[in-house]
Design a protein around this motif. Sequence first.
Motif, mmCIF file in Angstrom:
data_model
loop_
_atom_site.group_PDB
_atom_site.id
_atom_site.type_symbol
_atom_site.label_atom_id
_atom_site.label_comp_id
_atom_site.label_asym_id
_atom_site.label_seq_id
_atom_site.Cartn_x
_atom_site.Cartn_y
_atom_site.Cartn_z
ATOM 1 N N SER A 29 -11.938 1.964 -5.043
ATOM 2 C CA SER A 29 -10.551 1.826 -4.601
ATOM 3 C C SER A 29 -9.797 0.803 -5.444
ATOM 4 O O SER A 29 -8.607 0.981 -5.720
ATOM 5 C CB SER A 29 -10.479 1.452 -3.119
ATOM 6 N N ARG A 30 -10.482 -0.240 -5.875
ATOM 7 C CA ARG A 30 -9.828 -1.242 -6.730
ATOM 8 C C ARG A 30 -9.511 -0.647 -8.101
ATOM 9 O O ARG A 30 -8.430 -0.848 -8.652
ATOM 10 C CB ARG A 30 -10.725 -2.467 -6.879
ATOM 11 N N ILE A 31 -10.466 0.108 -8.650
ATOM 12 C CA ILE A 31 -10.242 0.741 -9.951
ATOM 13 C C ILE A 31 -9.107 1.752 -9.842
ATOM 14 O O ILE A 31 -8.211 1.792 -10.682
ATOM 15 C CB ILE A 31 -11.532 1.398 -10.464
ATOM 16 N N LEU A 32 -9.122 2.564 -8.784
ATOM 17 C CA LEU A 32 -8.070 3.557 -8.595
ATOM 18 C C LEU A 32 -6.704 2.891 -8.515
ATOM 19 O O LEU A 32 -5.743 3.362 -9.133
ATOM 20 C CB LEU A 32 -8.327 4.387 -7.336
ATOM 21 N N ALA A 33 -6.602 1.811 -7.771
ATOM 22 C CA ALA A 33 -5.314 1.122 -7.639
ATOM 23 C C ALA A 33 -4.806 0.667 -9.003
ATOM 24 O O ALA A 33 -3.625 0.848 -9.332
ATOM 25 C CB ALA A 33 -5.451 -0.062 -6.690
#
Length: 148
Positions: A29-33
């Motif tokens: 989720s951090r990478i996607l953001a």
Amino acid sequence: MHKAIFLFLMVKAIFTFVWAGWEGIAHDSRILAEVALNPDSGFPIPPPNKYYLCDAAYTRGYLTPYRNTRYWLADFRRQRALTKEEKFNHAHARLRNVIERAYGVLKARFPILKQMAPYSFSMQRDIVIACIAVHNFIKKKETSRQIL
């Protein structure tokens, strides 16, 4: 050295977006953001009324399961889904299972993806991208043969 790879899986087990090159440990989720906000990433924004299937750690804008409701496939073996939320979560879990199997196929096809520690970070990134490109080529050839 740890590396994080962010992949999207779409139709017929073909990976349509790869973000390889995040050094260290990070949740998807951090990478996607970060990738979604980076105009240079080429991140494919879904068209209207289309969504990316994600786990509960993701925030708004993604198709996530209902929280505090049965989710895992094993949860539905003894008793079928009863509420609309459980039915949604059951369908969501089944779709995520397909995605996880596709990752398993990729890792089985290219065992190097499991053991890349001796290679430099940039080499690891290139190996991942090359393996996915070859995987997609194979899947496209398999698909075109099935159509004939």
